[in-house]
Design a protein around this motif. Structure first.
Motif, mmCIF file in Angstrom:
data_model
loop_
_atom_site.group_PDB
_atom_site.id
_atom_site.type_symbol
_atom_site.label_atom_id
_atom_site.label_comp_id
_atom_site.label_asym_id
_atom_site.label_seq_id
_atom_site.Cartn_x
_atom_site.Cartn_y
_atom_site.Cartn_z
ATOM 1 N N VAL A 1 -26.837 -10.281 -32.730
ATOM 2 C CA VAL A 1 -26.806 -11.503 -33.545
ATOM 3 C C VAL A 1 -25.582 -12.342 -33.215
ATOM 4 N N LEU A 2 -24.437 -11.701 -33.077
ATOM 5 C CA LEU A 2 -23.189 -12.436 -32.906
ATOM 6 C C LEU A 2 -23.036 -13.041 -31.518
ATOM 7 N N GLY B 1 -25.622 -12.496 -28.689
ATOM 8 C CA GLY B 1 -26.854 -12.755 -27.965
ATOM 9 C C GLY B 1 -26.837 -12.234 -26.546
ATOM 10 N N VAL B 2 -25.705 -11.683 -26.128
ATOM 11 C CA VAL B 2 -25.557 -11.166 -24.766
ATOM 12 C C VAL B 2 -25.998 -9.707 -24.731
ATOM 13 N N HIS B 3 -26.800 -9.378 -23.745
ATOM 14 C CA HIS B 3 -27.296 -8.016 -23.585
ATOM 15 C C HIS B 3 -28.058 -7.535 -24.820
ATOM 16 N N CYS B 4 -28.673 -8.460 -25.506
ATOM 17 C CA CYS B 4 -29.469 -8.095 -26.677
ATOM 18 C C CYS B 4 -30.787 -7.493 -26.204
ATOM 19 N N PRO B 5 -31.165 -6.327 -26.695
ATOM 20 C CA PRO B 5 -32.437 -5.723 -26.284
ATOM 21 C C PRO B 5 -33.601 -6.676 -26.535
ATOM 22 N N SER B 6 -34.524 -6.724 -25.605
ATOM 23 C CA SER B 6 -35.633 -7.680 -25.698
ATOM 24 C C SER B 6 -36.477 -7.472 -26.948
ATOM 25 N N GLU B 7 -36.560 -6.231 -27.432
ATOM 26 C CA GLU B 7 -37.408 -5.952 -28.583
ATOM 27 C C GLU B 7 -36.910 -6.590 -29.877
ATOM 28 N N ILE B 8 -35.633 -6.957 -29.927
ATOM 29 C CA ILE B 8 -35.100 -7.594 -31.143
ATOM 30 C C ILE B 8 -34.492 -8.961 -30.851
ATOM 31 N N ALA B 9 -34.671 -9.475 -29.648
ATOM 32 C CA ALA B 9 -34.031 -10.739 -29.272
ATOM 33 C C ALA B 9 -34.455 -11.893 -30.185
ATOM 34 N N SER B 10 -35.753 -12.002 -30.445
ATOM 35 C CA SER B 10 -36.218 -13.105 -31.299
ATOM 36 C C SER B 10 -35.745 -12.928 -32.733
ATOM 37 N N LEU B 11 -35.699 -11.687 -33.208
ATOM 38 C CA LEU B 11 -35.202 -11.426 -34.562
ATOM 39 C C LEU B 11 -33.730 -11.805 -34.676
ATOM 40 N N CYS B 12 -32.948 -11.452 -33.659
ATOM 41 C CA CYS B 12 -31.522 -11.780 -33.694
ATOM 42 C C CYS B 12 -31.310 -13.285 -33.720
ATOM 43 N N TYR B 13 -32.135 -14.008 -33.004
ATOM 44 C CA TYR B 13 -32.033 -15.470 -33.018
ATOM 45 C C TYR B 13 -32.377 -16.013 -34.413
ATOM 46 N N ILE C 1 -32.050 -14.463 -37.210
ATOM 47 C CA ILE C 1 -30.965 -14.086 -38.122
ATOM 48 C C ILE C 1 -29.796 -15.058 -37.973
ATOM 49 N N GLN C 2 -29.498 -15.460 -36.742
ATOM 50 C CA GLN C 2 -28.455 -16.469 -36.539
ATOM 51 C C GLN C 2 -28.754 -17.731 -37.341
ATOM 52 N N LEU C 3 -29.996 -18.164 -37.306
ATOM 53 C CA LEU C 3 -30.386 -19.364 -38.055
ATOM 54 C C LEU C 3 -30.302 -19.127 -39.556
ATOM 55 N N ASP C 4 -30.719 -17.938 -39.999
ATOM 56 C CA ASP C 4 -30.680 -17.628 -41.430
ATOM 57 C C ASP C 4 -29.249 -17.643 -41.969
ATOM 58 N N LEU C 5 -28.291 -17.197 -41.181
ATOM 59 C CA LEU C 5 -26.897 -17.171 -41.626
ATOM 60 C C LEU C 5 -26.352 -18.571 -41.871
ATOM 61 N N ARG C 6 -26.938 -19.555 -41.235
ATOM 62 C CA ARG C 6 -26.480 -20.935 -41.397
ATOM 63 C C ARG C 6 -26.909 -21.540 -42.737
ATOM 64 N N ARG C 7 -27.726 -20.826 -43.485
ATOM 65 C CA ARG C 7 -28.146 -21.315 -44.794
ATOM 66 C C ARG C 7 -26.982 -21.339 -45.789
#
Length: 207
Positions: free
Chosen positions: A133-134, A136-148, A150-156
């Motif tokens: 989440v922090l 985005g580098v070397h993020c496993p592909s299985e959670i890459a979209s989720l991490c992205y 979550i980044q957007l959700d934190l901006r709320r």
């Protein structure tokens, strides 16, 4: 927002009152058996309170390989260590333990937003998820979209941080997740804390 995400807000005040009553009832008994608050005592050297005005949310996930089902819980505490809310997340499909950790991270953040908090410290012992989440580098592909997401959700939030902590700093959430309930159809507020979890919360209050 995650489909089916719901928290029974009408029970919040009763839940908080009950949880605080539980803590008060157990503090004296707990103190009689745990009188050493030094850093060498693992129970006391685990949780750091947030600054005044910031709510800390610790969360943890569980995963069942046989059913490919994940679950989790989150606990919200203030600068005194007092429990504000504790939430059980209803079971969900997950392909792996890593995906379950990422999904619980997302649910904890969405729960905080629905509860109306604006300044948050989120803590998790899932290092791969937090790093994904922090950075985005070397993020496993299985959670890459989720991490992205979550980044957007934190901006709320007006202010929000996500930090990796050791398991010893996440013991309340870890203890709670071991008691996750199956068969829930929506997220649930805990109306009281299980006795096995009380000592960890009391330790947080004293930290």
């Amino acid at each position: 927002m995650t489909p089916g995400f719901g928290v029974r807000l009408q029970t919040l005040e009763d839940a908080v009152v009950t949880i605080r009553a539980d803590l008060t009832a157990h503090r004296a008994e707990f103190a009689a058996f745990h009188t050493d608050p030094s850093p060498t005592n693992a129970l006391f050297a685990m949780w750091c309170p947030p600054p005044t005005g910031i709510v800390k949310c610790n969360f943890d996930a569980s995963f069942c390989q046989q059913s490919l089902q994940g679950g989790g819980r989150a606990i919200f505490q203030d600068f005194r260590g007092e429990v504000l809310h504790a939430v059980i997340f209803c079971p969900f499909h997950a392909a792996s333990p890593l995906e379950a950790e990422a999904l619980v991270c997302q649910r904890a953040i969405l729960c905080a937003f629905q509860l109306g908090f604006s300044c948050l410290w989120f803590e998790s012992d899932a290092k791969v998820v937090v790093n994904g989440v922090l950075s985005g580098v070397h993020c496993p592909s299985e959670i890459a979209s989720l991490c992205y997401d979550i980044q957007l959700d934190l901006r709320r939030f007006s202010s929000a941080t996500l930090t990796h902590v050791r398991r010893s700093s996440n013991m309340v959430a870890h203890a709670l997740v071991a008691l996750s309930k199956l068969g829930l159809e929506s997220n649930q507020m805990l109306t009281s804390l299980p006795p096995s979890v009380i000592p960890f919360v009391v330790a947080d209050v004293r930290s």
